[in-house]
Design an enzyme around this catalytic site. Structure first.
Site, PDB file in Angstrom:
ATOM      1  N   GLY A   1      37.765  43.700  35.559  1.00 21.21           N
ATOM      2  CA  GLY A   1      38.416  44.903  35.033  1.00 21.21           C
ATOM      3  C   GLY A   1      38.778  45.912  36.101  1.00 21.21           C
TER       4      GLY A   1
ATOM      5  N   LYS B   1      40.353  32.263  38.539  1.00 21.20           N
ATOM      6  CA  LYS B   1      41.563  32.196  37.715  1.00 21.20           C
ATOM      7  C   LYS B   1      42.630  33.187  38.177  1.00 21.20           C
ATOM      8  CE  LYS B   1      39.024  33.546  34.128  1.00 21.20           C
ATOM      9  NZ  LYS B   1      37.842  34.163  34.784  1.00 21.20           N
TER      10      LYS B   1
ATOM     11  N   HIS C   1      32.915  41.887  29.537  1.00 19.06           N
ATOM     12  CA  HIS C   1      34.138  42.159  30.303  1.00 19.06           C
ATOM     13  C   HIS C   1      34.836  43.302  29.578  1.00 19.06           C
ATOM     14  CE1 HIS C   1      37.807  41.836  32.518  1.00 19.06           C
ATOM     15  NE2 HIS C   1      37.453  40.711  33.126  1.00 19.06           N
TER      16      HIS C   1
ATOM     17  N   GLU D   1      32.446  39.952  37.978  1.00 19.27           N
ATOM     18  CA  GLU D   1      33.461  38.887  38.107  1.00 19.27           C
ATOM     19  C   GLU D   1      34.826  39.494  38.432  1.00 19.27           C
ATOM     20  OE1 GLU D   1      33.350  37.169  34.216  1.00 19.27           O
ATOM     21  OE2 GLU D   1      31.286  36.488  34.415  1.00 19.27           O
ATOM     22  N   PRO D   2      34.932  40.219  39.534  1.00 24.55           N
ATOM     23  CA  PRO D   2      36.231  40.843  39.840  1.00 24.55           C
ATOM     24  C   PRO D   2      37.279  39.814  40.230  1.00 24.55           C
ATOM     25  CG  PRO D   2      34.739  41.082  41.692  1.00 24.55           C
ATOM     26  CD  PRO D   2      33.944  40.446  40.590  1.00 24.55           C
ATOM     27  N   GLY D   3      38.485  39.986  39.704  1.00 20.74           N
ATOM     28  CA  GLY D   3      39.598  39.127  40.108  1.00 20.74           C
ATOM     29  C   GLY D   3      40.649  39.990  40.778  1.00 20.74           C
ATOM     30  N   ARG D   4      41.361  40.730  39.933  1.00 21.13           N
ATOM     31  CA  ARG D   4      42.457  41.610  40.358  1.00 21.13           C
ATOM     32  C   ARG D   4      42.082  42.477  41.571  1.00 21.13           C
ATOM     33  NH1 ARG D   4      46.608  43.138  36.867  1.00 21.13           N
ATOM     34  NH2 ARG D   4      45.638  42.339  34.996  1.00 21.13           N
TER      35      ARG D   4
ATOM     36  N   TYR E   1      47.127  37.159  39.109  1.00 20.30           N
ATOM     37  CA  TYR E   1      47.749  36.453  37.987  1.00 20.30           C
ATOM     38  C   TYR E   1      49.231  36.168  38.275  1.00 20.30           C
ATOM     39  CZ  TYR E   1      43.361  38.008  36.167  1.00 20.30           C
ATOM     40  OH  TYR E   1      42.009  38.239  36.029  1.00 20.30           O
TER      41      TYR E   1
ATOM     42  N   SER F   1      40.863  43.570  31.396  1.00 26.53           N
ATOM     43  CA  SER F   1      41.445  43.618  32.731  1.00 26.53           C
ATOM     44  C   SER F   1      42.284  44.889  32.890  1.00 26.53           C
ATOM     45  CB  SER F   1      42.306  42.372  32.953  1.00 26.53           C
ATOM     46  OG  SER F   1      42.529  42.189  34.322  1.00 26.53           O
TER      47      SER F   1
END
Ligand code: PLP
Length: 444
Positions: A229, A63, A191, A266-269, A372, A194
């Site tokens: 996060g 995402k 979580h 679940e790292p995104g950033r 994002y 973020s």
């Protein structure tokens, strides 16, 4: 099919001696906004992750940025993927990701999406409520479930626990319901929110997860998912080391390695934010003289496009576009407002912003635009979305698992570069890479 394809966005090779800035120079022939994505940056993030968090396998949160090249890069690096919907699962599978390398990490899923996951053997999924258990028991009874718990996310820029996560006192009852429904719960997830600013949030959350493990009767839990996060810019740069020390210490204390626990995140950033630089063009200008003289610049991307993060992501509430051209120290600065291109006045990037005078046609750059952004744009006013150009150095390309190369579509980075020497170097790099890829193809 997914809006982005490598055919439209071939990966270009950045040969020795050229920088991302050179790539940007070469792309600013047209008026449209664009991103340059530095895949080497993602490799660096990954190497840092595996060296600092060796017990934790990252499942990248799609995402956060669903650019195909990013997903392929991460897949080549053997990360897993956190998908939040049928379309994200479909995208990951279409890139060759194995179903076992996907966690469907959404606790409130449409029934049809759960059905799709089942049909495609994506079994690992999260839940935090009884209704979800009922849905899953109807359409995916073989699912491997992960109970998401609400944790203290008060020290994070974007809070998630008000919306998701079972409260600790309700967990026992929920797990009992799973047993009644003959469902298998394999682990716990959380979580911390973020853009987490306090490492102690992870320690507390891991301790909370331990409590859930201890309260369970009837399941063999074997998975802990510590969520996302993590960040990599600003203050967070130094903090990642501190965060990983706290996480490692807490894991060792509450889940010693002998426990055989599988730990994922679940790292995104963390993976993408600093890999993307956005280039935008000044398409209009007004000079307004009221109490004082203010320069108004209108650029071709804004809050309804790549910069929607201004409105919902505190980590990005203040963007600071800077001129692409070299600016002399002695140049006067003017009080300026930068507006996005749409007909809405909330489409404002920044105000009371002191920069040298700009002219129509000038380019501005915005760093750290990977998280994002591309995944949260709208079609409002139908302005063209920023094109995505992806670059990688030949060294990085080589260092990837060669067998994965078949998946990639590559091209030389010479369209923008007029020097013959550079063209030759680029072709040499490309040749090396193609040779390597060919040897794999022959061998396979
Ligand atoms: N996992 C889940 C369930 C999320 O909701 C999010 C972000 O909203 C992420 C992972 C990624 O978080 P981050 O980008 O902070 O690492």
């Amino acid at each position: 099919m997914h809006g982005l394809s490598l055919e439209r966005n071939p990966i270009e090779i950045l040969e020795t001696g050229r920088s991302i800035s050179d790539i940007i120079d070469g792309k600013i022939r047209h008026e449209e906004p664009f991103y340059v994505v530095n895949l080497d940056n993602i490799l660096e993030r990954h190497l840092q992750w595996i060296s600092l968090l060796p017990r934790v396998k990252p499942f990248y949160a799609v995402k956060c940025n669903n650019t195909t090249a990013v997903l392929k890069m991460l897949s080549a690096l053997d990360t897993g993927f956190d998908c939040a919907s049928k379309a994200e699962i479909e995208l990951a599978l279409s890139l060759g990701v194995k179903p076992d390398d996907i966690i469907y990490a959404h606790t409130t899923k449409p029934l049809s999406h759960i059905r799709y996951a089942c049909a495609h053997r994506v079994n690992l999924m999260t839940f935090d409520n009884e209704e979800e258990l009922l849905k899953i028991s109807h359409v995916h009874p073989q699912a491997k479930l992960v109970i998401r718990i609400a944790v203290d996310d008060s020290k994070s820029m974007v809070r998630l626990s008000p919306k998701f996560g079972a409260r600790l006192p309700t967990v026992r009852q929920l797990l009992g319901r799973a047993i009644e429904l003959n469902l298998e719960v394999v682990g716990v997830s959380f979580h911390v929110g973020s853009g987490c600013t306090r490492s102690s949030a992870f320690r507390q959350a891991i301790e909370d997860a331990r409590r859930v493990f201890d309260s369970v009767l009837g399941f063999q839990m074997r998975l802990l998912d510590i969520g996302g996060g993590f960040s990599k810019i600003g203050d967070f740069q130094e903090k990642f080391k501190e965060f990983s020390e706290v996480i490692n210490g807490s894991l060792d204390e509450f889940f010693p390695p002998v426990s055989g626990l599988e730990v994922i995140a679940e790292p995104g950033r963390y993976y993408v934010e600093s890999a993307f630089t956005l280039a935008v063009n000044v398409i209009a200008k007004r000079v307004v003289v009221e109490d004082r003289r203010v320069m108004m610049y209108y650029i071709n991307d804004g809050v309804y496009g790549s910069m929607s993060c201004i409105t919902f992501d505190p980590a990005h509430s203040k963007l600071e576009p800077y001129p692409h051209r070299a600016v002399k120290k002695s140049e006067p600065r003017y009080c300026s407002v930068i507006w996005g291109p749409t007909c809405d006045s909330i489409d404002k990037i920044t105000e009371n912003y002191w920069i040298p005078e700009l002219y129509v046609g000038d380019w501005l750059l915005v760093d750290n635009m990977g998280a994002y952004t591309v995944s949260v744009t709208t079609d409002f006013n139908s302005f063209e979305k920023a094109h995505i150009y992806t670059v990688v150095t030949a060294e990085t390309w080589h260092s990837l698992n060669l067998s994965r190369m078949k998946m990639w579509h590559i091209s030389a980075c010479c369209a923008a570069c007029t020097s013959l020497g550079c063209l030759k170097n680029s072709l040499k790099s490309l040749q090396l890479i193609e040779d390597a890829a060919a040897s794999v193809l022959i061998g396979s």
